[in-house]
Scaffold this motif. Structure first.
Motif, PDB file in Angstrom:
ATOM      1  N   ALA A  52       0.845  -1.197   0.000  1.00  0.00           N
ATOM      2  CA  ALA A  52       0.000   0.000   0.000  1.00  0.00           C
ATOM      3  C   ALA A  52       0.878   1.244   0.000  1.00  0.00           C
ATOM      4  CB  ALA A  52      -0.889  -0.012   1.235  1.00  0.00           C
ATOM      5  N   PRO A  53       0.348   2.368  -0.514  1.00  0.00           N
ATOM      6  CA  PRO A  53       1.123   3.613  -0.460  1.00  0.00           C
ATOM      7  C   PRO A  53       1.479   3.950   0.983  1.00  0.00           C
ATOM      8  CG  PRO A  53      -0.930   3.907  -1.686  1.00  0.00           C
ATOM      9  CD  PRO A  53      -0.954   2.531  -1.108  1.00  0.00           C
ATOM     10  N   ALA A  54       2.641   4.551   1.151  1.00  0.00           N
ATOM     11  CA  ALA A  54       3.124   4.839   2.500  1.00  0.00           C
ATOM     12  C   ALA A  54       2.363   5.980   3.161  1.00  0.00           C
ATOM     13  CB  ALA A  54       4.613   5.159   2.475  1.00  0.00           C
ATOM     14  N   THR A  55       1.856   6.939   2.388  1.00  0.00           N
ATOM     15  CA  THR A  55       1.171   8.072   3.002  1.00  0.00           C
ATOM     16  C   THR A  55      -0.271   8.170   2.516  1.00  0.00           C
ATOM     17  OG1 THR A  55       1.892   9.626   1.297  1.00  0.00           O
ATOM     18  CG2 THR A  55       3.287   9.425   3.257  1.00  0.00           C
ATOM     19  N   ILE A  56      -1.050   8.855   3.313  1.00  0.00           N
ATOM     20  CA  ILE A  56      -2.447   9.106   2.995  1.00  0.00           C
ATOM     21  C   ILE A  56      -2.725  10.537   3.459  1.00  0.00           C
ATOM     22  CG2 ILE A  56      -3.141   8.082   5.187  1.00  0.00           C
ATOM     23  CD1 ILE A  56      -5.746   7.216   3.951  1.00  0.00           C
ATOM     24  N   ASP A  57      -3.451  11.311   2.656  1.00  0.00           N
ATOM     25  CA  ASP A  57      -3.717  12.685   3.088  1.00  0.00           C
ATOM     26  C   ASP A  57      -4.977  12.729   3.948  1.00  0.00           C
ATOM     27  OD1 ASP A  57      -6.005  12.903   1.416  1.00  0.00           O
ATOM     28  OD2 ASP A  57      -4.865  13.851  -0.183  1.00  0.00           O
ATOM     29  N   SER A  58      -5.184  13.873   4.584  1.00  0.00           N
ATOM     30  CA  SER A  58      -6.281  14.030   5.538  1.00  0.00           C
ATOM     31  C   SER A  58      -7.646  13.795   4.903  1.00  0.00           C
ATOM     32  CB  SER A  58      -6.234  15.427   6.173  1.00  0.00           C
ATOM     33  OG  SER A  58      -5.053  15.586   6.900  1.00  0.00           O
ATOM     34  N   GLN A  59      -7.845  14.329   3.702  1.00  0.00           N
ATOM     35  CA  GLN A  59      -9.135  14.172   3.022  1.00  0.00           C
ATOM     36  C   GLN A  59      -9.429  12.702   2.744  1.00  0.00           C
ATOM     37  OE1 GLN A  59     -11.451  16.651   2.296  1.00  0.00           O
ATOM     38  NE2 GLN A  59     -12.765  14.924   1.797  1.00  0.00           N
ATOM     39  N   ASP A  60      -8.416  11.985   2.265  1.00  0.00           N
ATOM     40  CA  ASP A  60      -8.588  10.561   1.960  1.00  0.00           C
ATOM     41  C   ASP A  60      -8.886   9.774   3.238  1.00  0.00           C
ATOM     42  OD1 ASP A  60      -8.697   8.177   0.563  1.00  0.00           O
ATOM     43  OD2 ASP A  60      -6.530   8.015   0.272  1.00  0.00           O
ATOM     44  N   LEU A  61      -8.182  10.085   4.319  1.00  0.00           N
ATOM     45  CA  LEU A  61      -8.439   9.392   5.586  1.00  0.00           C
ATOM     46  C   LEU A  61      -9.859   9.665   6.055  1.00  0.00           C
ATOM     47  CD1 LEU A  61      -7.711   7.694   8.027  1.00  0.00           C
ATOM     48  CD2 LEU A  61      -6.671   9.738   9.057  1.00  0.00           C
ATOM     49  N   ARG A  62     -10.282  10.900   5.967  1.00  0.00           N
ATOM     50  CA  ARG A  62     -11.644  11.235   6.406  1.00  0.00           C
ATOM     51  C   ARG A  62     -12.673  10.414   5.632  1.00  0.00           C
ATOM     52  NH1 ARG A  62     -14.956  16.812   5.926  1.00  0.00           N
ATOM     53  NH2 ARG A  62     -16.402  16.417   7.615  1.00  0.00           N
ATOM     54  N   GLU A  63     -12.489  10.291   4.326  1.00  0.00           N
ATOM     55  CA  GLU A  63     -13.413   9.490   3.504  1.00  0.00           C
ATOM     56  C   GLU A  63     -13.359   8.018   3.896  1.00  0.00           C
ATOM     57  OE1 GLU A  63     -12.288  10.447  -0.518  1.00  0.00           O
ATOM     58  OE2 GLU A  63     -12.918  12.544  -0.280  1.00  0.00           O
ATOM     59  N   ARG A  64     -12.156   7.509   4.126  1.00  0.00           N
ATOM     60  CA  ARG A  64     -12.007   6.099   4.491  1.00  0.00           C
ATOM     61  C   ARG A  64     -12.616   5.802   5.860  1.00  0.00           C
ATOM     62  NH1 ARG A  64      -6.235   3.716   2.420  1.00  0.00           N
ATOM     63  NH2 ARG A  64      -6.265   4.647   0.358  1.00  0.00           N
ATOM     64  N   LEU A  65     -12.546   6.771   6.765  1.00  0.00           N
ATOM     65  CA  LEU A  65     -13.114   6.557   8.099  1.00  0.00           C
ATOM     66  C   LEU A  65     -14.629   6.405   8.063  1.00  0.00           C
ATOM     67  CD1 LEU A  65     -10.940   8.923  10.320  1.00  0.00           C
ATOM     68  CD2 LEU A  65     -10.959   6.419  10.324  1.00  0.00           C
ATOM     69  N   SER A  66     -15.268   6.954   7.050  1.00  0.00           N
ATOM     70  CA  SER A  66     -16.722   6.820   6.951  1.00  0.00           C
ATOM     71  C   SER A  66     -17.130   5.677   6.017  1.00  0.00           C
ATOM     72  CB  SER A  66     -17.353   8.139   6.489  1.00  0.00           C
ATOM     73  OG  SER A  66     -16.843   8.500   5.228  1.00  0.00           O
TER      74      SER A  66
END
Length: 196
Positions: A3-17
């Protein structure tokens, strides 16, 4: 595929939901975690993760996102987890600082200084005091030199002995955070879940 090493805040927010949200492991000190953290995050301080990595990794069967203040401790945690063969690990790019800068909500508690701010205060105070005191005792200038050398080593190795020492102070400990509690949280034992 790794998997990619980093994730940005927007992507994390979407993944959390999403239906299968990632596990968010916040590797800051308990004191920093209590100040502000992403809802649903688990506090697994970096030193605890390093010491009990094999035990913790057994309970990480989904994507994992590592969070710290800016990303440096999370990068160290990623190395620790990837060394065990875990390849579903991401780092929140810019850490909790970037998350908050985007305006995303955090759970707040008792306000405390970040660990790097504490290191700057202690190191700066020692340097200033030793330079001023060297007027009366010239050899004290070497204390300032030692701190400068330590800060240089910190930058070159991306580790911080003073930060590790400060993280053990009661001020930074916050609520009890041990391997047993962390594992109980990861397994989902509701009686051991800490309030967010």
């Amino acid at each position: 595929m790794t998997a990619p090493a980093t994730i940005d805040s927007q992507d994390l927010r979407e993944r959390l939901s999403s239906v299968e949200p990632p596990r968010v492991l916040d590797v800051r000190t308990p004191g920093e975690f209590q100040t502000a953290h992403i809802a649903g995050a688990y506090n697994v301080p970096l030193d605890l993760l390093r010491e009990h990595r094999d035990e913790i990794v057994r309970h990480l069967d989904q994507d994992v996102v590592l969070v710290c203040r800016s990303g440096q401790r999370a990068a160290q945690a990623e190395e620790t987890l990837r060394a065990t063969g875990l390849d579903n690990v991401h780092i929140l790019d810019g850490g909790i600082t970037a998350w908050q800068a985007k305006g995303f909500e955090v759970n707040r508690g008792t306000q405390r200084w970040d660990l790097d701010r504490q290191v700057r205060l202690v190191a700066g105070s020692i340097v200033l005091t030793s330079i001023l005191s060297s007027i009366a005792v010239p050899k004290l200038k070497w204390v300032a030199a030692a701190i400068g050398g330590g800060l240089t080593a910190t930058a070159l190795t991306n580790t911080c002995a003073m930060g590790m020492a400060l993280s053990k102070l009661p001020y930074n400990r916050g609520a009890a955070c041990d391997a047993e509690t962390v594992v109980a949280q990861l397994v989902g034992n509701p009686t051991n879940q800490k309030a967010e």
